[in-house]
Design a protein around this motif. Structure first.
Motif, PDB file in Angstrom:
ATOM      1  N   ALA A 135       0.486  -1.241  -0.288  1.00 31.02           N
ATOM      2  CA  ALA A 135       0.037  -0.225   0.025  1.00 31.02           C
ATOM      3  C   ALA A 135       1.068   1.396   0.109  1.00 31.02           C
ATOM      4  O   ALA A 135       0.788   1.932  -1.005  1.00 31.02           O
ATOM      5  CB  ALA A 135      -0.623  -0.036   1.014  1.00 31.02           C
ATOM      6  N   SER A 136       1.737   1.202   0.927  1.00 27.63           N
ATOM      7  CA  SER A 136       2.201   2.424   0.803  1.00 27.63           C
ATOM      8  C   SER A 136       3.910   2.457  -0.781  1.00 27.63           C
ATOM      9  O   SER A 136       3.922   3.691  -0.923  1.00 27.63           O
ATOM     10  CB  SER A 136       3.569   1.565   1.826  1.00 27.63           C
ATOM     11  OG  SER A 136       2.733   2.611   3.129  1.00 27.63           O
ATOM     12  N   ASP A 138       2.300   1.631  -3.568  1.00 30.09           N
ATOM     13  CA  ASP A 138       1.226   2.254  -4.554  1.00 30.09           C
ATOM     14  C   ASP A 138       0.784   3.416  -4.352  1.00 30.09           C
ATOM     15  O   ASP A 138       1.235   4.221  -5.147  1.00 30.09           O
ATOM     16  CB  ASP A 138       0.372   1.328  -4.253  1.00 30.09           C
ATOM     17  CG  ASP A 138       0.239   0.144  -4.841  1.00 30.09           C
ATOM     18  OD1 ASP A 138       1.567  -0.359  -5.622  1.00 30.09           O
ATOM     19  OD2 ASP A 138      -0.782  -1.225  -4.905  1.00 30.09           O
TER      20      ASP A 138
END
Length: 190
Positions: A135-136, A138
């Motif tokens: 997530a980070s 992305d």
């Protein structure tokens, strides 16, 4: 021809000695004197006439007055046109300020882009791993692409602001021209 020659009348001439003197010739006629060329002078703008100019004799200009080229014939109330000019000047200054704001915004966008680019390069080195979640990763990629697009938007905003300046300048020239039309002058001498 020979027989008719004697019956033909001789031409008779009257002679006199030459004398110096005045020759007096007069013509009396009635009619209207018309100018060779008539110049109709009008106004480019509408408004109430405040005053008329003076002719060569110092009298108020009227139809048939003798005037020189550039003589003021009339003055139209220019208060509305002066207000239009002031408004156009204000719009021009506002448009110029808009260009400065757009340039400053672009500099901020470039700074954010450089920060996002550095963050994205660090994230690429780490890659999705225990140190950096997917997530980070992305999010850094998305922030980089968004910042890159914002720089393009900032450049377009500058072009738009510069176009607004050109439009405001044209509006100012138009309002100045209309203000100038409030003074009607003679285009010719006559």
């Amino acid at each position: 021809w020979y027989f008719q020659r004697e019956s033909a009348q001789d031409a008779s001439f009257r002679t006199a000695t030459v004398e110096r003197g005045n020759l007096l010739v007069s013509i009396s006629a009635t009619g209207t004197v018309e100018p060779v060329e008539v110049v109709d002078v009008g106004a480019q703008v509408a408004g109430r006439i405040l005053s008329f100019g003076k002719d060569a004799d110092g009298k108020t200009v009227d139809y048939g007055s003798v005037v020189s080229e550039g003589t003021v014939l009339a003055r139209i109330d220019d208060s509305l046109y002066a207000a239009d000019e002031a408004q156009a000047e204000a719009l021009l200054e506002s448009a110029r300020a808009g260009v400065e704001v757009a340039k400053a915004d672009l500099e901020q966008m470039k700074a954010k882009f450089h920060q996002a680019e550095r963050d994205w390069l660090r994230a690429q080195k780490l890659g999705p791993s225990d140190a950096l979640s997917q997530a980070s990763y992305d999010a850094y990629k998305s922030a980089y692409e968004t910042a890159k697009a914002n720089v393009t938007v900032g450049k377009a905003a500058i072009l738009k602001a510069e176009a607004a300046v050109a439009q405001a300048q044209a509006s100012l020239r138009r309002s100045q021209r209309n203000l100038g039309y409030c003074t009607i002058t003679s285009p010719v001498k006559g």
